[in-house]
Design a protein around this motif. Structure first.
Motif, PDB file in Angstrom:
ATOM      1  N   ARG A  92       0.851  -1.189   0.000  1.00 36.88           N
ATOM      2  CA  ARG A  92       0.000   0.000   0.000  1.00 36.88           C
ATOM      3  C   ARG A  92       0.884   1.234   0.000  1.00 36.88           C
ATOM      4  O   ARG A  92       1.872   1.308   0.712  1.00 36.88           O
ATOM      5  N   PRO A  93       0.494   2.187  -0.815  1.00 38.96           N
ATOM      6  CA  PRO A  93       1.341   3.356  -0.987  1.00 38.96           C
ATOM      7  C   PRO A  93       1.132   4.386   0.110  1.00 38.96           C
ATOM      8  O   PRO A  93       0.666   5.470  -0.135  1.00 38.96           O
ATOM      9  N   ARG A  94       1.464   4.048   1.325  1.00 40.75           N
ATOM     10  CA  ARG A  94       1.306   5.006   2.424  1.00 40.75           C
ATOM     11  C   ARG A  94       2.657   5.408   2.953  1.00 40.75           C
ATOM     12  O   ARG A  94       3.592   4.638   2.967  1.00 40.75           O
ATOM     13  N   ARG A  95       2.744   6.606   3.429  1.00 41.23           N
ATOM     14  CA  ARG A  95       3.998   7.069   4.007  1.00 41.23           C
ATOM     15  C   ARG A  95       3.834   7.192   5.508  1.00 41.23           C
ATOM     16  O   ARG A  95       2.748   7.325   6.008  1.00 41.23           O
ATOM     17  N   GLY A  96       4.946   7.140   6.195  1.00 42.56           N
ATOM     18  CA  GLY A  96       4.917   7.476   7.617  1.00 42.56           C
ATOM     19  C   GLY A  96       4.679   6.300   8.527  1.00 42.56           C
ATOM     20  O   GLY A  96       4.877   6.400   9.718  1.00 42.56           O
ATOM     21  N   LEU A  97       4.249   5.158   7.948  1.00 40.54           N
ATOM     22  CA  LEU A  97       3.996   4.004   8.804  1.00 40.54           C
ATOM     23  C   LEU A  97       5.142   3.005   8.756  1.00 40.54           C
ATOM     24  O   LEU A  97       5.096   1.986   9.408  1.00 40.54           O
ATOM     25  N   GLY A  98       6.135   3.306   7.925  1.00 35.30           N
ATOM     26  CA  GLY A  98       7.198   2.326   7.698  1.00 35.30           C
ATOM     27  C   GLY A  98       7.837   1.814   8.961  1.00 35.30           C
ATOM     28  O   GLY A  98       7.877   0.618   9.200  1.00 35.30           O
ATOM     29  N   TRP A  99       8.296   2.708   9.799  1.00 34.30           N
ATOM     30  CA  TRP A  99       9.016   2.287  11.006  1.00 34.30           C
ATOM     31  C   TRP A  99       8.095   1.543  11.956  1.00 34.30           C
ATOM     32  O   TRP A  99       8.480   0.582  12.587  1.00 34.30           O
ATOM     33  N   LYS A 101       5.479  -0.242  11.204  1.00 38.82           N
ATOM     34  CA  LYS A 101       5.199  -1.595  10.733  1.00 38.82           C
ATOM     35  C   LYS A 101       6.427  -2.477  10.922  1.00 38.82           C
ATOM     36  O   LYS A 101       6.337  -3.622  11.350  1.00 38.82           O
TER      37      LYS A 101
ATOM     38  N   GLU B  93      10.493   1.855   3.264  1.00 38.56           N
ATOM     39  CA  GLU B  93       9.098   2.018   2.850  1.00 38.56           C
ATOM     40  C   GLU B  93       8.901   1.570   1.405  1.00 38.56           C
ATOM     41  O   GLU B  93       7.901   0.946   1.058  1.00 38.56           O
ATOM     42  N   GLU B  96       8.886  -2.118   1.331  1.00 38.39           N
ATOM     43  CA  GLU B  96       7.645  -2.647   1.916  1.00 38.39           C
ATOM     44  C   GLU B  96       6.491  -2.590   0.929  1.00 38.39           C
ATOM     45  O   GLU B  96       5.624  -3.455   0.934  1.00 38.39           O
TER      46      GLU B  96
END
Lengths: 367, 177
Positions: A92-99, A101, B93, B96
């Motif tokens: 899913r192309p979302r930013r800001g949740l990487g760390w 998750k 990211e 991911e």
């Protein structure tokens, strides 16, 4: 002196810099960049390779073999569903949740590992999973046998010590100690072979032979397992594979190596036996997984329930029936020592849920 | 103040290297980076910067473009503008969210001979040091080192064929200072 991409990628300190896991390594490579700014592009490529490889291997751990292309090898590869990969959302192309998750995945993995390791070692409430029979001597032409739920230590006429794991059988050849030192194993045993250069010690299992002079090794050759394994702890052994009427030396194992051969399944006719040599698996610096059974430890490292079932059946003298194919492919990482079978099942349930009912020695597992 | 100090410590080397990449000498680059951080101290920094590394790199690129425009000659406007150095967070990211990218890396890994895959797996998945791999496999240090080095070399060649690493570079930075 400047480094190439390859030199950087395999450098342990550089890997720690990429993962930001060690302040000293970060300082070291920042300093290197200050002195050699012209290496910026090289460093960036190396950094992407390190992060890309690490992430890919974690993401694809169920599909990749470190040693060959067979999808069956349990050490590195597991077919079907894995707890580490289940529940992962689609891309899913979302930013800001990487760390977040990233951290969540790490936390889940840690939980799964520790859920087994740190179970309190309470006294068992029900049947002892493993009883240790008294040491016995087994002469030439005789057979030693251990029952499910029982370990047995035997001494052969040449002073070789053999520890039989649960549900195993060792036939000693009639001329043992005089004309030969042949034994025939079904099940699992740890051998401490007495030294004798004149009469090599040969263990016969279903598909191959292990030839030793004087050494310590573990052989696992249960008829209902998908793999037969020989793990070398001390000395040297040769793996002999049949070729026509003779045997050929397939490989001389080094210490800390393991020979693995998958057992062709009669249901899947197109899978041929495929031998390979891989490193032993260490649970920690002192305990390798292959011989954990000697210390009454049950260690599962990312193993499917279908394989764990066989181990539990032998250790606890129970019969387990898994009614659901999905559940049979759930993978678990856990360690048990003194738990009763109910406690083991409950601990596994916590990691990845299933239901079970127990009637006497019969256990049925369903979704 | 404390924030800028910590950013200076953490990212000074990278920014200086970027300036050198566009033709400045080490001394010039050092001066530009010092001035950049001094100017930051005078400015009000937005409160919610989630990715300081990316924010600083983009701001620093703007500084290089300004210098170029003020006739300080180094770099090329379009070249600086399109020069992307993703931060660690952005790389992860991207990994991911881009399943095809992971498949490409996996496919390159699968093409490697087993002896290379074994040591690469032990180092990057199991996290073992080279010394630990030597102890576990019984191979010599030189063999482990060679297998790792050759394995990475082959991997790079496979990835270059598919231009995979470029995909990690060429995604657009969304954080603008």
């Amino acid at each position: 002196m400047t480094y190439t991409v390859e030199e950087l990628v395999i450098d342990d300190s550089f890997i720690a810099y990429c993962t930001r896991s060690n302040a000293a390594d970060i300082a070291r490579w920042d300093d290197y960049l200050l002195k050699h700014p012209e290496t910026l592009i090289t460093i960036e490529e190396a950094r992407k390779l390190v992060l890309g490889l690490r992430y890919m291997l974690q993401k694809k751990q169920n599909e990749l073999s470190a040693t060959d292309d067979s999808p069956e090898h349990a050490l590195y590869v597991a077919s079907g569903k894995n707890i580490a990969s289940t529940g992962e959302p689609a891309a899913r192309p979302r930013r800001g949740l990487g760390w977040k998750k990233w951290t969540a995945v790490a936390a889940c993995l840690l939980l799964l590992v520790t859920s087994g390791i740190y179970l309190p070692y309470r006294p068992r409430k029900s049947a002892t999973p493993i009883s240790t029979a008294a040491k016995t001597n087994t002469g030439s032409g005789e057979t030693a046998q251990s029952q499910p739920g029982e370990h047995k230590t035997i001494f052969l006429p040449d002073s070789t010590k053999v520890m039989l794991n649960a549900g195993s059988r060792l036939l000693v050849s009639p001329g043992f100690g005089k004309q030969n030192r042949n034994v025939y194993l079904t099940g699992e045993a740890l051998f401490e072979v007495a030294h004798n250069k004149v009469l090599p010690f040969i263990v016969h299992v279903a598909q191959y032979k292990i030839k030793a002079v004087g050494t310590r090794f573990n052989v696992k050759a249960y008829t209902n397992d998908r793999y037969s394994e020989t793990s070398l702890l001390e000395g040297k052994v040769q793996i002999l594979l049949p070729q026509g009427k003779n045997d050929i030396v397939y490989k001389t194992l080094q210490v800390n190596q393991k020979f693995v051969m998958n057992i062709p399944d009669s249901m899947t006719t197109n899978v041929a036996a495929k031998p390979e040599v891989v490193p032993l698996s260490y649970h920690d610096s002192n305990q390798n997984i292959e011989t954990a059974w000697v210390s009454n430890l049950l260690i599962f490292e990312n193993q499917p329930l279908s394989e764990i079932k066989n181990i539990l059946e032998r250790a606890y003298n129970v019969t387990i029936h898994i009614t659901n194919n999905d559940v049979a492919h759930y993978h678990y990482t856990a360690t048990f020592q003194q738990e009763a079978i109910e406690e083991v099942l409950k601990a596994l349930q916590l990691s990845y849920s299933f239901s079970y009912k127990k009637e006497g020695n019969q256990i049925t597992i369903y979704k | 103040m404390v924030l800028i100090d910590s950013w200076y410590t953490a990212f000074r080397a990278k920014l200086q290297a970027i300036a050198c990449h566009f033709g400045y000498s080490i001394q010039e680059a050092e001066d530009i980076v010092h001035q950049f951080f001094l100017d930051l101290l005078q400015k009000s920094i937005p409160d919610a910067i989630q990715n300081p590394e990316a924010w600083l790199v983009t701001a620093f690129k703007r500084r290089l473009i300004d210098l170029h425009r003020s006739q300080q000659r180094k770099g090329n406007y379009l070249e600086i503008e399109s020069f992307n150095l993703p931060s660690t967070q952005e790389i992860i990211e991207k990994l991911e969210t881009d399943a095809a990218l992971i498949n490409h890396i996996a496919s390159a890994y699968k093409k490697l001979p087993a002896r290379f895959r074994r040591v690469i797996y032990m180092k990057y998945y199991q996290g073992y040091s080279t010394e630990k791999i030597v102890a576990l496999t019984g191979l010599t240090h030189q063999t482990v080192y060679n297998n790792l080095s050759k394995g990475i070399q082959h991997l790079r060649q496979h990835l270059k064929k598919d231009a995979v690493l470029e995909r990690l570079v060429n995604f657009v930075l969304c954080l603008l200072p």
